[in-house]
Motif scaffolding. Sequence first.
Motif, PDB file in Angstrom:
ATOM      1  N   HIS A 248      12.518  40.600 -41.049  1.00 48.45           N
ATOM      2  CA  HIS A 248      13.583  40.749 -42.025  1.00 48.45           C
ATOM      3  C   HIS A 248      13.867  39.479 -42.823  1.00 48.45           C
ATOM      4  CE1 HIS A 248      14.345  44.372 -39.625  1.00 48.45           C
ATOM      5  NE2 HIS A 248      14.927  44.838 -40.700  1.00 48.45           N
ATOM      6  N   THR A 249      13.357  38.330 -42.376  1.00 45.37           N
ATOM      7  CA  THR A 249      13.605  37.126 -43.155  1.00 45.37           C
ATOM      8  C   THR A 249      12.713  37.117 -44.390  1.00 45.37           C
ATOM      9  OG1 THR A 249      13.736  34.719 -43.091  1.00 45.37           O
ATOM     10  CG2 THR A 249      11.903  35.716 -41.897  1.00 45.37           C
ATOM     11  N   LEU A 250      13.298  36.801 -45.535  1.00 48.27           N
ATOM     12  CA  LEU A 250      12.546  36.752 -46.793  1.00 48.27           C
ATOM     13  C   LEU A 250      12.478  35.331 -47.334  1.00 48.27           C
ATOM     14  CD1 LEU A 250      13.856  40.020 -48.492  1.00 48.27           C
ATOM     15  CD2 LEU A 250      11.597  39.622 -47.508  1.00 48.27           C
ATOM     16  N   ARG A 251      13.611  34.657 -47.387  1.00 45.64           N
ATOM     17  CA  ARG A 251      13.592  33.279 -47.879  1.00 45.64           C
ATOM     18  C   ARG A 251      13.128  32.295 -46.817  1.00 45.64           C
ATOM     19  NH1 ARG A 251      19.475  32.912 -50.678  1.00 45.64           N
ATOM     20  NH2 ARG A 251      20.009  34.226 -48.892  1.00 45.64           N
ATOM     21  N   GLY A 252      13.112  32.721 -45.561  1.00 48.42           N
ATOM     22  CA  GLY A 252      12.589  31.859 -44.504  1.00 48.42           C
ATOM     23  C   GLY A 252      13.509  30.750 -44.079  1.00 48.42           C
ATOM     24  N   LEU A 253      14.837  30.993 -44.067  1.00 48.21           N
ATOM     25  CA  LEU A 253      15.749  29.990 -43.552  1.00 48.21           C
ATOM     26  C   LEU A 253      15.381  29.664 -42.113  1.00 48.21           C
ATOM     27  CD1 LEU A 253      17.348  31.326 -45.979  1.00 48.21           C
ATOM     28  CD2 LEU A 253      19.410  30.646 -44.777  1.00 48.21           C
ATOM     29  N   GLN A 254      15.227  28.375 -41.813  1.00 46.40           N
ATOM     30  CA  GLN A 254      14.848  27.843 -40.501  1.00 46.40           C
ATOM     31  C   GLN A 254      13.378  28.095 -40.151  1.00 46.40           C
ATOM     32  OE1 GLN A 254      17.573  28.815 -37.319  1.00 46.40           O
ATOM     33  NE2 GLN A 254      19.349  28.810 -38.672  1.00 46.40           N
ATOM     34  N   TRP A 255      12.613  28.664 -41.076  1.00 45.36           N
ATOM     35  CA  TRP A 255      11.201  28.923 -40.808  1.00 45.36           C
ATOM     36  C   TRP A 255      10.340  27.927 -41.581  1.00 45.36           C
ATOM     37  CZ3 TRP A 255       9.490  32.669 -37.380  1.00 45.36           C
ATOM     38  CH2 TRP A 255      10.467  33.547 -36.903  1.00 45.36           C
TER      39      TRP A 255
ATOM     40  N   VAL B 211      24.406  44.187 -46.354  1.00 49.02           N
ATOM     41  CA  VAL B 211      23.551  43.740 -45.246  1.00 49.02           C
ATOM     42  C   VAL B 211      24.207  42.577 -44.509  1.00 49.02           C
ATOM     43  CG1 VAL B 211      21.306  42.745 -44.663  1.00 49.02           C
ATOM     44  CG2 VAL B 211      21.453  44.553 -46.381  1.00 49.02           C
ATOM     45  N   THR B 212      24.846  41.686 -45.251  1.00 51.68           N
ATOM     46  CA  THR B 212      25.540  40.557 -44.635  1.00 51.68           C
ATOM     47  C   THR B 212      26.667  41.022 -43.732  1.00 51.68           C
ATOM     48  OG1 THR B 212      25.019  39.145 -46.547  1.00 51.68           O
ATOM     49  CG2 THR B 212      26.802  38.425 -45.101  1.00 51.68           C
ATOM     50  N   LEU B 213      27.446  41.991 -44.202  1.00 57.65           N
ATOM     51  CA  LEU B 213      28.542  42.526 -43.386  1.00 57.65           C
ATOM     52  C   LEU B 213      28.016  43.122 -42.081  1.00 57.65           C
ATOM     53  CD1 LEU B 213      30.714  44.260 -46.150  1.00 57.65           C
ATOM     54  CD2 LEU B 213      31.388  42.302 -44.744  1.00 57.65           C
TER      55      LEU B 213
ATOM     56  N   VAL C  37      25.252  34.418 -37.686  1.00 53.05           N
ATOM     57  CA  VAL C  37      26.193  33.379 -38.100  1.00 53.05           C
ATOM     58  C   VAL C  37      26.288  33.338 -39.617  1.00 53.05           C
ATOM     59  CG1 VAL C  37      25.891  31.970 -36.039  1.00 53.05           C
ATOM     60  CG2 VAL C  37      24.337  31.662 -37.969  1.00 53.05           C
ATOM     61  N   PRO C  38      27.486  33.038 -40.173  1.00 51.32           N
ATOM     62  CA  PRO C  38      27.656  33.023 -41.640  1.00 51.32           C
ATOM     63  C   PRO C  38      26.707  32.072 -42.361  1.00 51.32           C
ATOM     64  CG  PRO C  38      29.797  33.083 -40.560  1.00 51.32           C
ATOM     65  CD  PRO C  38      28.776  32.886 -39.473  1.00 51.32           C
ATOM     66  N   THR C  39      26.327  30.959 -41.726  1.00 53.19           N
ATOM     67  CA  THR C  39      25.442  30.006 -42.398  1.00 53.19           C
ATOM     68  C   THR C  39      24.048  30.585 -42.641  1.00 53.19           C
ATOM     69  OG1 THR C  39      24.945  29.056 -40.216  1.00 53.19           O
ATOM     70  CG2 THR C  39      26.618  27.947 -41.549  1.00 53.19           C
ATOM     71  N   SER C  40      23.717  31.693 -41.972  1.00 45.82           N
ATOM     72  CA  SER C  40      22.426  32.334 -42.194  1.00 45.82           C
ATOM     73  C   SER C  40      22.431  33.227 -43.425  1.00 45.82           C
ATOM     74  CB  SER C  40      22.037  33.177 -40.967  1.00 45.82           C
ATOM     75  OG  SER C  40      21.849  32.357 -39.837  1.00 45.82           O
ATOM     76  N   TRP C  41      23.574  33.330 -44.110  1.00 46.63           N
ATOM     77  CA  TRP C  41      23.698  34.252 -45.243  1.00 46.63           C
ATOM     78  C   TRP C  41      24.280  33.548 -46.462  1.00 46.63           C
ATOM     79  CZ3 TRP C  41      21.397  38.846 -44.713  1.00 46.63           C
ATOM     80  CH2 TRP C  41      21.056  39.222 -43.405  1.00 46.63           C
ATOM     81  N   PRO C  42      23.551  32.557 -46.999  1.00 45.90           N
ATOM     82  CA  PRO C  42      24.005  31.910 -48.239  1.00 45.90           C
ATOM     83  C   PRO C  42      23.878  32.866 -49.416  1.00 45.90           C
ATOM     84  CG  PRO C  42      21.791  31.191 -47.692  1.00 45.90           C
ATOM     85  CD  PRO C  42      22.254  32.045 -46.539  1.00 45.90           C
ATOM     86  N   PRO C  43      24.446  32.527 -50.572  1.00 45.62           N
ATOM     87  CA  PRO C  43      24.348  33.420 -51.746  1.00 45.62           C
ATOM     88  C   PRO C  43      22.898  33.762 -52.063  1.00 45.62           C
ATOM     89  CG  PRO C  43      25.936  31.674 -52.147  1.00 45.62           C
ATOM     90  CD  PRO C  43      25.268  31.340 -50.842  1.00 45.62           C
TER      91      PRO C  43
END
Length: 401
Positions: free
Chosen positions: A162-169, A261-263, A272-278
């Motif tokens: 499900h990760t697309l932008r790859g935060l933390q990857w 999806v964020t909700l 965690v909220p930090t995993s869902w930036p704009p």
Amino acid sequence: MSPSLYQEFAFAGQQAIRTIIPDLHERIPVSLDTAPYPLIFYVPFVFMAYLARRPDTYLIRLLLLPITLCGIVAAAYRYVWTPPELNVYNWGQCLLAAVTIAKALEYALNPEGMLKVGESRPGETKGKGKANGDANGAVNGRDRRGTPWIPDGLYDAIELMHTLRGLQWKFGQGVHIPKPTRPLERKAFLRATLISFTQNFLFLDLLESLIKLFPGIGSPMGGSMFYTNLPMFYRYTVSTVIHMLTGSAILAGFGMVYDLVTLIAVGCFGSVPTSWPPVIDEPWRADSMHTLWSKHWHQLLRQTFLVLGGYPGKWLAGDFGMLFGTFIASGLFHECAMYSMGHGFDHTVSLFFAMQGPILILERVWRKVTGRRVGGWIGRLWVYSILFLWAQPMGRWPLLF
């Protein structure tokens, strides 16, 4: 006269393709009875995502790749939503297929698997040789307190798919992430996200209603926004208004879906909220096409286009090949999905995206000649002229609303 070997292979290849991608009239209608089958075709992809987070699985991932790709394509093109009002679902499932194909290729062709930042092997931090995690359920730096009932291996696979932008990857390093615009305290974050979702939903509903006021636009069968019965000035004034309304609807739709999806992720699954930036960074403020595509527009499909076009292009022709390959892949990505809606191929969309390569080269030449980047109010007019005038041949897009 018997057919030649070439003709035999050509016929066999065509039959193989038509087995996976039948002609439109031979496709299977989606119903309650047939709906489970496209989902079953994705099982090898889920297994490959699981293997990509397990060490020493390179060979089995390579062996699994052909059946995975065939299953993804078959799920998208063998089954069709027949009610005209649901035709957009055919478009959506083919966009999903292209994204998962790129992901499957990346999972299979990376010998080390899919790593997070700071890992030497899947689940192992550099220099420590042990899996990340603690007694509170935090795995690889992610808060898992809301999902203790999901096994670690399955959680890893779900997160990777499900990760697309790859935060933390590792693959997401260098991706532009917009600054947070909502409070990061959980309850306040959910409240702000709910308000944003409601605003985007109402705005999208308003824009869709306005678009449908134009004859032939917004109907299930689609239509052209260029009214040939109008004089030229009025014809292109109307088409520009429709184009701008449609672009605004796309932005509102992106925001609405992302907020929803964020909700779900934060409110129901403990993310965690930090995993869902704009998801989008004010594209109306872009003052060059370079900043538009690299920062202001969403980066959700960046890795998809790199895998499908950018990396092969770089292998063939270096940095220029990577630039052109990325945008050509973007154009084909949009057009192949439109093909599933029964309108055939029309490469005006592909051409628009392919043109972005020369446009970015022109901006680079401008910088070398003048010593200044494209920017300011002139740069903004440049961006708006491309998006509001040159992009109008993509006028088939209003049929999606």
